[in-house]
Design an enzyme around this catalytic site. Sequence first.
Site, mmCIF file in Angstrom:
data_model
loop_
_atom_site.group_PDB
_atom_site.id
_atom_site.type_symbol
_atom_site.label_atom_id
_atom_site.label_comp_id
_atom_site.label_asym_id
_atom_site.label_seq_id
_atom_site.Cartn_x
_atom_site.Cartn_y
_atom_site.Cartn_z
ATOM 1 N N THR A 175 1.905 -12.466 -3.600
ATOM 2 C CA THR A 175 0.451 -12.413 -4.234
ATOM 3 C C THR A 175 -0.164 -13.691 -4.087
ATOM 4 O O THR A 175 0.007 -14.432 -3.614
ATOM 5 C CB THR A 175 0.832 -12.075 -5.799
ATOM 6 O OG1 THR A 175 1.941 -11.326 -5.843
ATOM 7 C CG2 THR A 175 -0.235 -11.925 -6.792
ATOM 8 N N ILE A 192 0.077 -7.561 -2.553
ATOM 9 C CA ILE A 192 0.687 -6.639 -1.719
ATOM 10 C C ILE A 192 2.225 -6.610 -2.230
ATOM 11 O O ILE A 192 2.783 -6.238 -1.368
ATOM 12 C CB ILE A 192 0.387 -6.687 -0.348
ATOM 13 C CG1 ILE A 192 0.748 -8.047 0.242
ATOM 14 C CG2 ILE A 192 -1.105 -6.083 -0.116
ATOM 15 C CD1 ILE A 192 0.317 -7.865 1.588
ATOM 16 N N GLY A 198 5.311 -13.758 -9.012
ATOM 17 C CA GLY A 198 6.280 -12.906 -9.471
ATOM 18 C C GLY A 198 6.288 -12.996 -10.912
ATOM 19 O O GLY A 198 5.711 -13.452 -11.602
HETATM 20 N N1 GLY Z 1 3.693 -7.512 -7.162
HETATM 21 C C1 GLY Z 1 3.524 -8.558 -8.236
HETATM 22 C C2 GLY Z 1 3.576 -8.209 -9.417
HETATM 23 O O1 GLY Z 1 2.599 -7.327 -9.764
HETATM 24 O O2 GLY Z 1 3.661 -8.801 -10.537
#
Ligand code: GLY
Length: 553
Positions: A364, A383, A456
């Site tokens: 991210t 992504i 994350g």
């Molecule tokens: N894919 C990372 C998030 O949405 O937290």
Amino acid sequence: MRSFLLLWLAWSVALWAGPKPPQAAIASAHPLATAAGFEILDQGGNAFDAAVAVAAALAVVEPAGSGLGGGGFLLLHRARDGRQVMLDARETAPLAARRDMYLDAAGNPIPRASIDGPLAAGIPGMPAALAHLAENYGRLPLRCSLAPAIRYAREGFVVGPRYLEQVERRHAVLGRYPAAAAIFLEKGQVPRPGFRLVQPDLARVLEALAARGRAGFYDGWVAERLLAGVRAAGGVWSRADLARYRVVERRPVVGRYHNVRVVSAAPPSSGGVVLVETLNILSAYPLTHLDPATAKHLIVEAWRRAYRDQALYLGDPDFVSMPLRRLLSPDYAAGLRAAIRPDRALPSAWLAAGPEAGGAGADTTHFSILDRDGNRVAATLSINYLFGSGFVVPGTGVLLNDEMDDFAIKPGVPNLYGLVGGSANAIAPGKRMLSSMTPTFLETPDRIAVLGTPGGSRIISMVTLAALDFAAGFRPALWVAWPRFHHQYLPDEIQYEPDALSGAERRALHRRGHRLKALGRTYGNMQAILWDRFLDRVEAASDPRGGGSAVVR
Ligand code: GLY
């Protein structure tokens, strides 16, 4: 008394003198993206035009983190009328998606099915967000604000060491898909230092977007190629998926921590809810006056409870009903606080049983913008995993996300990051997967912060620590730099960066019953701006862990 009066007078004049910052600021994960934003501000664009330029530039120059094949959340503040809104550009599950689509006949998850390749990709929201932002909030046409990204894609740029490390980690999957290998690898291998990344197909897709707005991506030749490419490689996208994709404007989550107004991401991001719930729990403790181990213990206990609620309740607001009033209520937080002991950790397993933590990716990107009119953008884009699904749609240069892994693939089964989830975040056609992205504004009468980070599930704990630092009066260079620690309910452990916990703190936390896990590496890449209205000063900071750039001008 006299000096107090002078101070009060200066403060009133500063606020009365107008809500306009003396300078603009942009903090992003790449110097070329920050430069793209200023190029657009210099042409008369506002923060929203600059956000289009920065987001599109990041899609080109930081392809591992975000892109046209992904999505994100953009928190906006419009100075003219004070409007605050969250653009939800989260990906949606394809209409052909099914709750058990990543499980085998025995009901077990098929290894990596939700992570690698086009079956892992949700319908992208980023192109629609760029068009929406330009049409509804910007001053310049898309063709101006996309010009820097188009130039970077066509002329190329020399990649830095961070890119090479990221390719190293995803070399195998990038090598599996010829269109990805042709762009990101050098003769099938991790490129050598000095590699020039040139993306002519992506430049053409950006030009289609510039010429036709959202139809340039979700319709016409780009859409034809996306559908043909995805389906030929085992994906399930349909024409209807692309045609029906819409950005949604949502009301941000708003809370208060002492004198700080907290404005943050609403569901389908869990970020704002978990952040505000955590701060509500912490608001009754004199954190800055406690010994550091006790303060850290209490922060961990607050996260344990707020992340548990994320897992139990949160999902796409268009699909599930959530007890948001309760989760955001100070009274609810007071109840949770009442069960926190200052001298003991509560095992996560002893909290009310239920499905466990929600999903989120580790990569991210984030950028923050403040323009000279006081417009602001905090945008966290993704992504999902590094280089997303690793699949580039042939003939488009568009690297697809693997955001489907942010759904609960199966209740209780951990995703790539050790997180598991429940039915609120189960897969359904057209549904948005839960996120941890937490673009945030922090506001007091005299100080405004714009911030966020990738990372994350740790995004929310990082933004919590920054909010506490802001409330304690520290400056952005420290919010982005200080070593971090984290707890997310499950796994039931405090994860920490090198230097985040002293030996004495580790022993004190251990005595309280905490399990500690040294990560042995750093995480996050926070990009932050502070506008101090009292001092009439703007500061910006880019996380020293990343290769970004923060510029005030
Ligand atoms: N894919 C990372 C998030 O949405 O937290």
